[in-house]
Design a protein around this motif. Sequence first.
Motif, mmCIF file in Angstrom:
data_model
loop_
_atom_site.group_PDB
_atom_site.id
_atom_site.type_symbol
_atom_site.label_atom_id
_atom_site.label_comp_id
_atom_site.label_asym_id
_atom_site.label_seq_id
_atom_site.Cartn_x
_atom_site.Cartn_y
_atom_site.Cartn_z
ATOM 1 N N VAL A 132 0.850 -1.193 0.000
ATOM 2 C CA VAL A 132 0.000 0.000 0.000
ATOM 3 C C VAL A 132 0.886 1.243 0.000
ATOM 4 O O VAL A 132 1.860 1.314 0.743
ATOM 5 N N VAL A 133 0.552 2.203 -0.857
ATOM 6 C CA VAL A 133 1.222 3.499 -0.841
ATOM 7 C C VAL A 133 0.351 4.423 -0.003
ATOM 8 O O VAL A 133 -0.832 4.592 -0.283
ATOM 9 N N ALA A 134 0.932 5.005 1.040
ATOM 10 C CA ALA A 134 0.188 5.848 1.974
ATOM 11 C C ALA A 134 0.835 7.222 2.070
ATOM 12 O O ALA A 134 2.036 7.373 1.857
ATOM 13 N N ARG A 135 0.037 8.190 2.405
ATOM 14 C CA ARG A 135 0.523 9.556 2.628
ATOM 15 C C ARG A 135 1.190 9.610 3.990
ATOM 16 O O ARG A 135 0.684 9.066 4.965
ATOM 17 N N CYS A 139 6.013 12.125 12.279
ATOM 18 C CA CYS A 139 6.861 10.994 12.685
ATOM 19 C C CYS A 139 7.571 11.323 13.983
ATOM 20 O O CYS A 139 8.092 12.428 14.147
ATOM 21 N N THR A 140 7.596 10.354 14.876
ATOM 22 C CA THR A 140 8.423 10.434 16.078
ATOM 23 C C THR A 140 9.678 9.619 15.787
ATOM 24 O O THR A 140 9.894 9.199 14.645
ATOM 25 N N HIS A 141 10.451 9.333 16.797
ATOM 26 C CA HIS A 141 11.668 8.566 16.586
ATOM 27 C C HIS A 141 11.361 7.160 16.048
ATOM 28 O O HIS A 141 12.084 6.646 15.194
ATOM 29 N N ASP A 142 10.299 6.518 16.518
ATOM 30 C CA ASP A 142 10.006 5.129 16.144
ATOM 31 C C ASP A 142 8.698 4.927 15.391
ATOM 32 O O ASP A 142 8.441 3.831 14.892
ATOM 33 N N TRP A 143 7.836 5.949 15.317
ATOM 34 C CA TRP A 143 6.502 5.799 14.731
ATOM 35 C C TRP A 143 6.214 6.895 13.712
ATOM 36 O O TRP A 143 6.717 8.002 13.828
ATOM 37 N N CYS A 144 5.356 6.571 12.733
ATOM 38 C CA CYS A 144 4.883 7.566 11.767
ATOM 39 C C CYS A 144 3.371 7.447 11.612
ATOM 40 O O CYS A 144 2.809 6.346 11.671
ATOM 41 N N ARG A 145 2.736 8.584 11.397
ATOM 42 C CA ARG A 145 1.295 8.612 11.127
ATOM 43 C C ARG A 145 1.120 8.576 9.612
ATOM 44 O O ARG A 145 1.723 9.381 8.890
ATOM 45 N N ILE A 146 0.322 7.628 9.127
ATOM 46 C CA ILE A 146 0.080 7.499 7.694
ATOM 47 C C ILE A 146 -1.416 7.510 7.426
ATOM 48 O O ILE A 146 -2.219 7.279 8.329
ATOM 49 N N SER A 147 -1.778 7.785 6.176
ATOM 50 C CA SER A 147 -3.191 7.708 5.778
ATOM 51 C C SER A 147 -3.288 7.127 4.374
ATOM 52 O O SER A 147 -2.480 7.442 3.501
ATOM 53 N N ALA A 148 -4.276 6.257 4.209
ATOM 54 C CA ALA A 148 -4.518 5.629 2.911
ATOM 55 C C ALA A 148 -5.934 5.073 2.897
ATOM 56 O O ALA A 148 -6.398 4.503 3.892
ATOM 57 N N GLY A 149 -6.636 5.255 1.792
ATOM 58 C CA GLY A 149 -7.976 4.682 1.640
ATOM 59 C C GLY A 149 -8.966 5.123 2.695
ATOM 60 O O GLY A 149 -9.828 4.353 3.096
ATOM 61 N N GLY A 150 -8.826 6.345 3.188
ATOM 62 C CA GLY A 150 -9.751 6.852 4.201
ATOM 63 C C GLY A 150 -9.393 6.467 5.622
ATOM 64 O O GLY A 150 -10.017 6.929 6.572
ATOM 65 N N ALA A 151 -8.415 5.619 5.797
ATOM 66 C CA ALA A 151 -7.979 5.220 7.143
ATOM 67 C C ALA A 151 -6.681 5.941 7.468
ATOM 68 O O ALA A 151 -5.883 6.243 6.587
ATOM 69 N N ARG A 152 -6.481 6.209 8.742
ATOM 70 C CA ARG A 152 -5.214 6.794 9.171
ATOM 71 C C ARG A 152 -4.879 6.322 10.566
ATOM 72 O O ARG A 152 -5.764 5.983 11.351
ATOM 73 N N GLY A 153 -3.587 6.304 10.832
ATOM 74 C CA GLY A 153 -3.133 5.861 12.137
ATOM 75 C C GLY A 153 -1.622 5.805 12.188
ATOM 76 O O GLY A 153 -0.938 6.145 11.224
#
Length: 170
Positions: A132-135, A139-153
Motif C-alpha cells: 500500500v502506498v500511503a501519505r 513521525c516520532t523517533h520510532d513511529w509515523c502517522r500514515i493515511s490511505a484509503g480513508g484510514a489513518r493511524g
Amino acid sequence: MTIQAYGAVLALALGLATASAAAQQTPTERGPVTNLPLPRFVSLKSDEGNARRGPSLSHRIDWVYKRRAMPLEVTAEYGHWRRVRDRDGAGGWVHYALLSGVRTVLVEEDMVALHAQPSAEAETLARAEAGVVARLGACTHDWCRISAGGARGWVPKTAIWGVGADELRD
C-alpha cells in the motif's frame, strides 16, 4: 607481534575511529542544483515515469515506474534530472517535472496495524496490506502517522519504506 606491527595496528585503529567520528559529525550533503538534502524522499507525480541510464532524453530507459505517488529516494542531481532509487534499489535518472515533494511511504509489513496513538498498546483503527502506498504525516523517533484509503493511524517506522530512520516530522 612486534612493537612496530602493534604500533601500526594501533595507528590504523585510531585513524579509523577518527574517520568514523568525522563521518558522523559531517552535515547532510546538499544537492548542487536545489540545495536540498541528499539523499531525500520524494514521490512520483504522474502515473508513469521513465528512469534513464543517464541525465538526458538521449539515454536508454532502464525502468518505467507505473504507480502514481510511489515513494522514491533522490540520491543525486544534475540540471533538471534527479537520480532516484525505489525500495528495491532499482532506479535511474528521472526528469524533475515527474517528481513531487509530497511525502508518501510504501507499507512493507503485511496487515500492519494502524494505531490510534504511537504505541503498540494503542487501539487498532485499521490494517494495511504490504504494498500500500500511503501519505506520510507526523513521525516520532520510532513511529509515523500514515493515511490511505480513508484510514489513518500510527505505524512503526520499521513497517514502512520512504522515511529516514532518524527523521522527525510534525
